[in-house]
Each structure stands twice: as structure tokens, then as C-alpha cells.
Design a protein around this motif. Sequence first.
Motif, PDB file in Angstrom:
ATOM      1  N   LYS A  55       0.849  -1.191   0.000  1.00 23.43           N
ATOM      2  CA  LYS A  55       0.000   0.000   0.000  1.00 23.43           C
ATOM      3  C   LYS A  55       0.888   1.245   0.000  1.00 23.43           C
ATOM      4  N   LYS A  56       0.248   2.401  -0.165  1.00 23.62           N
ATOM      5  CA  LYS A  56       0.978   3.662  -0.203  1.00 23.62           C
ATOM      6  C   LYS A  56       1.926   3.759   0.991  1.00 23.62           C
ATOM      7  N   GLY A  57       3.171   4.118   0.704  1.00 20.94           N
ATOM      8  CA  GLY A  57       4.181   4.267   1.752  1.00 20.94           C
ATOM      9  C   GLY A  57       5.000   3.016   2.005  1.00 20.94           C
ATOM     10  N   ASP A  58       4.535   1.867   1.535  1.00 20.82           N
ATOM     11  CA  ASP A  58       5.299   0.630   1.722  1.00 20.82           C
ATOM     12  C   ASP A  58       6.528   0.639   0.820  1.00 20.82           C
ATOM     13  N   ARG A  59       7.595   0.071   1.359  1.00 22.40           N
ATOM     14  CA  ARG A  59       8.850  -0.028   0.610  1.00 22.40           C
ATOM     15  C   ARG A  59       9.008  -1.440   0.065  1.00 22.40           C
ATOM     16  N   PHE A  60       9.774  -1.558  -1.003  1.00 15.49           N
ATOM     17  CA  PHE A  60      10.051  -2.866  -1.586  1.00 15.49           C
ATOM     18  C   PHE A  60      11.509  -2.941  -2.010  1.00 15.49           C
ATOM     19  N   GLU A  61      12.013  -4.166  -2.041  1.00 19.14           N
ATOM     20  CA  GLU A  61      13.343  -4.447  -2.580  1.00 19.14           C
ATOM     21  C   GLU A  61      13.301  -5.848  -3.152  1.00 19.14           C
ATOM     22  N   VAL A  62      13.764  -5.969  -4.380  1.00 17.65           N
ATOM     23  CA  VAL A  62      13.787  -7.272  -5.020  1.00 17.65           C
ATOM     24  C   VAL A  62      15.000  -7.341  -5.953  1.00 17.65           C
ATOM     25  N   THR A  63      15.716  -8.464  -5.877  1.00 14.54           N
ATOM     26  CA  THR A  63      16.821  -8.718  -6.790  1.00 14.54           C
ATOM     27  C   THR A  63      16.354  -9.766  -7.780  1.00 14.54           C
ATOM     28  N   LEU A  64      16.553  -9.476  -9.058  1.00 15.22           N
ATOM     29  CA  LEU A  64      16.037 -10.331 -10.126  1.00 15.22           C
ATOM     30  C   LEU A  64      17.144 -10.793 -11.064  1.00 15.22           C
ATOM     31  N   PRO A  65      17.069 -12.039 -11.492  1.00 14.25           N
ATOM     32  CA  PRO A  65      17.995 -12.526 -12.514  1.00 14.25           C
ATOM     33  C   PRO A  65      17.546 -11.998 -13.877  1.00 14.25           C
ATOM     34  N   PRO A  66      18.385 -12.099 -14.887  1.00 13.57           N
ATOM     35  CA  PRO A  66      18.019 -11.597 -16.217  1.00 13.57           C
ATOM     36  C   PRO A  66      16.673 -12.114 -16.726  1.00 13.57           C
ATOM     37  N   ALA A  67      16.372 -13.378 -16.513  1.00 15.20           N
ATOM     38  CA  ALA A  67      15.122 -13.951 -17.040  1.00 15.20           C
ATOM     39  C   ALA A  67      13.880 -13.280 -16.454  1.00 15.20           C
ATOM     40  N   ALA A  68      13.978 -12.726 -15.247  1.00 16.08           N
ATOM     41  CA  ALA A  68      12.836 -12.077 -14.607  1.00 16.08           C
ATOM     42  C   ALA A  68      12.894 -10.550 -14.736  1.00 16.08           C
ATOM     43  N   ALA A  69      13.928 -10.060 -15.427  1.00 17.88           N
ATOM     44  CA  ALA A  69      14.083  -8.606 -15.550  1.00 17.88           C
ATOM     45  C   ALA A  69      14.153  -8.203 -17.027  1.00 17.88           C
ATOM     46  N   PHE A  70      15.344  -8.047 -17.552  1.00  6.94           N
ATOM     47  CA  PHE A  70      15.520  -7.515 -18.910  1.00  6.94           C
ATOM     48  C   PHE A  70      15.967  -8.563 -19.913  1.00  6.94           C
ATOM     49  N   GLY A  71      15.980  -9.813 -19.518  1.00  7.10           N
ATOM     50  CA  GLY A  71      16.326 -10.897 -20.427  1.00  7.10           C
ATOM     51  C   GLY A  71      17.823 -11.128 -20.537  1.00  7.10           C
ATOM     52  N   GLU A  72      18.151 -12.251 -21.135  1.00  3.62           N
ATOM     53  CA  GLU A  72      19.549 -12.589 -21.408  1.00  3.62           C
ATOM     54  C   GLU A  72      19.994 -11.844 -22.663  1.00  3.62           C
ATOM     55  N   ARG A  73      21.276 -11.622 -22.776  1.00  2.00           N
ATOM     56  CA  ARG A  73      21.804 -11.049 -24.019  1.00  2.00           C
ATOM     57  C   ARG A  73      21.661 -12.089 -25.123  1.00  2.00           C
ATOM     58  N   ASN A  74      21.293 -11.631 -26.290  1.00  2.00           N
ATOM     59  CA  ASN A  74      21.095 -12.512 -27.433  1.00  2.00           C
ATOM     60  C   ASN A  74      21.952 -11.996 -28.585  1.00  2.00           C
ATOM     61  N   GLU A  75      22.936 -12.796 -28.976  1.00  2.00           N
ATOM     62  CA  GLU A  75      23.837 -12.366 -30.048  1.00  2.00           C
ATOM     63  C   GLU A  75      23.099 -12.182 -31.375  1.00  2.00           C
ATOM     64  N   ASP A  76      21.944 -12.827 -31.529  1.00  2.00           N
ATOM     65  CA  ASP A  76      21.143 -12.637 -32.748  1.00  2.00           C
ATOM     66  C   ASP A  76      20.554 -11.233 -32.824  1.00  2.00           C
ATOM     67  N   ASP A  77      20.556 -10.500 -31.710  1.00  2.00           N
ATOM     68  CA  ASP A  77      20.048  -9.138 -31.685  1.00  2.00           C
ATOM     69  C   ASP A  77      21.125  -8.108 -32.030  1.00  2.00           C
ATOM     70  N   ILE A  78      22.295  -8.586 -32.421  1.00  2.00           N
ATOM     71  CA  ILE A  78      23.353  -7.721 -32.931  1.00  2.00           C
ATOM     72  C   ILE A  78      23.380  -7.946 -34.438  1.00  2.00           C
ATOM     73  N   VAL A  79      23.088  -6.882 -35.178  1.00  2.00           N
ATOM     74  CA  VAL A  79      22.942  -7.020 -36.628  1.00  2.00           C
ATOM     75  C   VAL A  79      23.742  -5.954 -37.361  1.00  2.00           C
ATOM     76  N   GLU A  80      24.047  -6.254 -38.614  1.00  2.00           N
ATOM     77  CA  GLU A  80      24.687  -5.282 -39.494  1.00  2.00           C
ATOM     78  C   GLU A  80      23.662  -4.812 -40.507  1.00  2.00           C
ATOM     79  N   LEU A  81      23.573  -3.499 -40.647  1.00  2.00           N
ATOM     80  CA  LEU A  81      22.641  -2.875 -41.575  1.00  2.00           C
ATOM     81  C   LEU A  81      23.427  -2.052 -42.590  1.00  2.00           C
ATOM     82  N   GLU A  82      22.872  -1.910 -43.770  1.00  3.93           N
ATOM     83  CA  GLU A  82      23.548  -1.133 -44.799  1.00  3.93           C
ATOM     84  C   GLU A  82      23.704   0.320 -44.359  1.00  3.93           C
ATOM     85  N   ARG A  83      24.878   0.828 -44.555  1.00  8.20           N
ATOM     86  CA  ARG A  83      25.202   2.201 -44.163  1.00  8.20           C
ATOM     87  C   ARG A  83      24.244   3.205 -44.816  1.00  8.20           C
ATOM     88  N   ALA A  84      23.783   2.916 -46.010  1.00  4.07           N
ATOM     89  CA  ALA A  84      22.906   3.838 -46.744  1.00  4.07           C
ATOM     90  C   ALA A  84      21.640   4.165 -45.959  1.00  4.07           C
TER      91      ALA A  84
END
Length: 184
Positions: A55-84
Motif C-alpha cells: 500500500k501507499k508508503g510501503d517499501r520494496f526491494e527485489v533482486t532479479l535474474p536476467p530472465a525475470a528482468a531484462f532478459g539474457e543477451r542474445n547475439e542474434d540481436d546484434i545485426v549489421e545494416l547497410e550504411r545507406a
Amino acid sequence: MKVAPGMFVEYTYKLLNAADGSLLFEATAKHPDEMIFGVSQDVVPGLAHAMEGLKKGDRFEVTLPPAAAFGERNEDDIVELERAIFERDGELAEEVEVGAVLPMMTQEGYRIMGTILEIGDKMVKMDFNHPFAGLNVTFTGEVVNVREATPEEIHPVSGCGGCCGGSNGDCNSGGCGSGCGGCN
């Protein structure tokens, strides 16, 4: 009132790299983050879970692994695009430089953010991973407001809601990479 499905929630927090305690992002009382609990799709699931029942005023703290937060790094998400793609009148656009975070469109028409890693003579290498992908992170914060959400808030016409969960950097103006602050 408690944080529960259908409730409008405003919250402040610090997002820390759990490995070294460094500050990655902060949502302050002047610019709190917000969500409709159980409805907003772009909130880190582990963060939302940590606030359930508070409720309002309550504090929280949580530590999350990548899978529960922003995901694992994926090398397939690094791409080369034409400079043009990045040129205007045969010259690189002013904002195109190594380290720059730029909005791009997928073939399906979705806006995503990418970080320029390298600029070559013919290609530009970009990383479309979330900037915090692969990190264990700690959220520490406070619920600053809880109320029933309005029908317009539950079913918005457009807009982006809470932070850090999924726009792949779409709100880069504030941090979080997916960035907070830019959407609200």
C-alpha cells in the motif's frame, strides 16, 4: 488500498546492478513511474510481483535474474545494416555515431531502439539487446500512490505505461534504456 489487479500504482525506485551496486536508473518522487497493475505490459514482471499487496508508503526491494528482468543477451540481436540506411544526401546523418541509441523500425513496423557499435564503409553494426540484458538487477523503492484505475487508464488509446519492461529502449530519455520517464 493495496496494489492489486486493476489498480493505478505510482512508485519510485532505484535500479541497481546487483553485481556491483552501481546505479543504473532512478525514478524519483518528482517523476515517479506508474502502471496499471496486472494490465500494463511493459513493467518488469518481477518488479510488479514484488509490489503486489503493498500500500501507499510501503517499501520494496527485489533482486532479479536476467530472465525475470531484462532478459539474457542474445547475439542474434546484434545485426549489421547497410550504411545507406543512415545517410542523408550521401552523408551519414549527424546523430549516427558509435554509442548512439537510435530508434529503428522492424519489418513488421514496430519501433525498437538500437545502439550503434561500429560504423564501417558499407555497414553499420547495431545492438538491439536491452541495455540491461544479462544483468542481475535490484529494484529498491516505495509505492507512492495506489488508487482504482479509470476505464481510460485500463484501456488507453495509446501511450506507454510503466517502466523498464519491454519497449526495448523506446523511452530512452530517462535511463533504464527502455528508459523510464520518457513515456509518462
